[in-house]
Design a protein around this motif. Sequence first.
Motif, mmCIF file in Angstrom:
data_model
loop_
_atom_site.group_PDB
_atom_site.id
_atom_site.type_symbol
_atom_site.label_atom_id
_atom_site.label_comp_id
_atom_site.label_asym_id
_atom_site.label_seq_id
_atom_site.Cartn_x
_atom_site.Cartn_y
_atom_site.Cartn_z
ATOM 1 N N CYS A 218 75.486 50.803 36.983
ATOM 2 C CA CYS A 218 74.822 51.903 36.279
ATOM 3 C C CYS A 218 75.334 53.260 36.747
ATOM 4 N N ASN A 219 75.872 54.034 35.831
ATOM 5 C CA ASN A 219 76.306 55.391 36.134
ATOM 6 C C ASN A 219 75.087 56.307 36.216
ATOM 7 N N PRO A 220 74.863 56.962 37.357
ATOM 8 C CA PRO A 220 73.699 57.842 37.510
ATOM 9 C C PRO A 220 73.675 58.933 36.444
ATOM 10 N N GLY A 221 72.484 59.177 35.920
ATOM 11 C CA GLY A 221 72.317 60.236 34.932
ATOM 12 C C GLY A 221 72.854 59.921 33.549
ATOM 13 N N ILE A 222 73.429 58.733 33.387
ATOM 14 C CA ILE A 222 74.013 58.360 32.086
ATOM 15 C C ILE A 222 73.406 57.065 31.554
ATOM 16 N N ASP A 223 73.444 56.017 32.368
ATOM 17 C CA ASP A 223 73.029 54.696 31.924
ATOM 18 C C ASP A 223 71.529 54.474 32.078
ATOM 19 N N VAL B 69 68.268 51.158 32.120
ATOM 20 C CA VAL B 69 67.908 49.745 32.238
ATOM 21 C C VAL B 69 66.578 49.533 31.528
ATOM 22 N N ILE B 70 66.299 48.274 31.196
ATOM 23 C CA ILE B 70 65.047 47.937 30.521
ATOM 24 C C ILE B 70 64.138 47.185 31.481
ATOM 25 N N LEU B 71 62.902 47.645 31.573
ATOM 26 C CA LEU B 71 61.869 46.988 32.364
ATOM 27 C C LEU B 71 60.764 46.515 31.428
ATOM 28 N N VAL B 72 60.074 45.438 31.818
ATOM 29 C CA VAL B 72 59.041 44.873 30.945
ATOM 30 C C VAL B 72 57.716 44.782 31.706
ATOM 31 N N PRO B 73 57.050 45.928 31.909
ATOM 32 C CA PRO B 73 55.805 45.942 32.678
ATOM 33 C C PRO B 73 54.650 45.250 31.948
ATOM 34 N N VAL C 77 65.203 49.260 21.734
ATOM 35 C CA VAL C 77 65.525 50.313 22.708
ATOM 36 C C VAL C 77 66.897 50.127 23.366
ATOM 37 N N ILE C 78 67.554 48.998 23.127
ATOM 38 C CA ILE C 78 68.896 48.800 23.690
ATOM 39 C C ILE C 78 69.873 49.763 23.020
ATOM 40 N N ASP C 79 70.666 50.463 23.842
ATOM 41 C CA ASP C 79 71.725 51.296 23.292
ATOM 42 C C ASP C 79 73.013 51.070 24.080
ATOM 43 N N GLU C 80 74.034 51.876 23.806
ATOM 44 C CA GLU C 80 75.338 51.652 24.426
ATOM 45 C C GLU C 80 75.325 51.882 25.936
ATOM 46 N N HIS C 81 74.289 52.543 26.436
ATOM 47 C CA HIS C 81 74.211 52.828 27.865
ATOM 48 C C HIS C 81 73.233 51.908 28.605
ATOM 49 N N THR C 82 72.716 50.891 27.919
ATOM 50 C CA THR C 82 71.805 49.941 28.563
ATOM 51 C C THR C 82 72.625 48.892 29.306
ATOM 52 N N LYS C 83 72.479 48.842 30.615
ATOM 53 C CA LYS C 83 73.312 47.962 31.432
ATOM 54 C C LYS C 83 72.580 46.738 31.975
ATOM 55 N N LEU C 84 71.287 46.870 32.268
ATOM 56 C CA LEU C 84 70.546 45.779 32.905
ATOM 57 C C LEU C 84 69.186 45.595 32.233
ATOM 58 N N ILE C 85 68.741 44.349 32.168
ATOM 59 C CA ILE C 85 67.371 44.022 31.774
ATOM 60 C C ILE C 85 66.771 43.184 32.902
ATOM 61 N N VAL D 87 68.833 56.428 37.545
ATOM 62 C CA VAL D 87 69.093 55.639 36.343
ATOM 63 C C VAL D 87 67.809 55.601 35.518
ATOM 64 N N ALA D 88 67.906 55.951 34.248
ATOM 65 C CA ALA D 88 66.737 56.001 33.370
ATOM 66 C C ALA D 88 66.192 54.598 33.117
ATOM 67 N N THR D 89 64.875 54.506 32.966
ATOM 68 C CA THR D 89 64.240 53.225 32.644
ATOM 69 C C THR D 89 63.617 53.300 31.258
#
Length: 348
Positions: free
Chosen positions: A92-97, A99-103, A139-147, A118-120
């Motif tokens: 994950c590139n800081p300030g760019i990428d 991740v998706i969390l499922v609370p 919510v997945i986009d080109e900068h989503t790296k991890l779920i 890294v944005a959530t």
Amino acid sequence: MFDINKILRPNIKNLVPYSSARDEFKGEASVFLDANENAYGSPLEQQYNRYPDPLQHKVKLRLSEIKGVPARNIFLGNGSDEAIDILFRAFCNPGIDNVILVPPTYGMYEVSANINDVATKKVHLTEEYQLNLEGIAEVIDEHTKLIFICSPNNPTGNSINRDDIETLLANFNGIVVVDEAYINFSRQKTFIQELTEYANLVVLQTLSKAWGLAALRVGMAFASQEIVEVMNKVKPPYNINEASQQLALQALQNTDLVNLWIKETLAQRDNLVLQLKNLEFVVDIYPSDANFILVKTTDPNGIYRFLVEHGIIVRNRTSVELCEGSLRITIGTPDENKKLLETLQQYR
């Protein structure tokens, strides 16, 4: 299709990892004068003056036997938290990428994201504590790296529908992290068996729960050889100390005792659920595949304080969205569970 080179950070792709003395020499010798260690030993009965194996080969070989996966597909970290942090730093590139969390889920994913800038993107579980696949897809986009998916989930205790996880694995071009910290208590089979099917799968496990080694801080990540090699590039050279390696290896020889504890924990869990249902302030007890249960009550704050006054500590989860009114209770020994029930019966 998943391509690790498309999601790997450029600086990590080009990273030349630190080469330690124990990386450069592999084998046996009688005199070690290469690592600036204290040649006289340690002021302890056990000698710890030599640096530990940076890749923990003996521990991984034993885990390979137990888990049925090649050692090259195993990463060991200073707790699973180190593996989580390394995934952020590697992919994950800081300030760019993002991740998706499922609370509601394990809180360290968000903490690690924040530390790494890294944005959530949060897609809450359904009322049945299952994945909202449509919401995730939106919510997945080109900068989503991890779920990140915790299964069995913490704090709810339930397992996530296996087919839903496989749908994500088959359709997401980033990495799906399945955190199986509580898998030893579950009726579901581990996702480790699917590593050969999905190149974008990372499975997290730990020796902190069923194995009773929380103080040693030994976490595991199972993944493709490509991903494990990246994680080994990023980690500190000696991330698992020698004492933890030796003690973990000893513990891993005693699978029969651990299996006995697991059976006893499950029996205690079933009995505790039955007894708690008789208490008038218990509204619901959610199905659990873990060594804890989530109990919805009429007065979580009052019950929590009452238990504290009697020397019993549970986890108050009423402030967590979708867990309102709930206490998370770890399954203790028969005596501990008996004390809990006797104390709760006094609550008015």
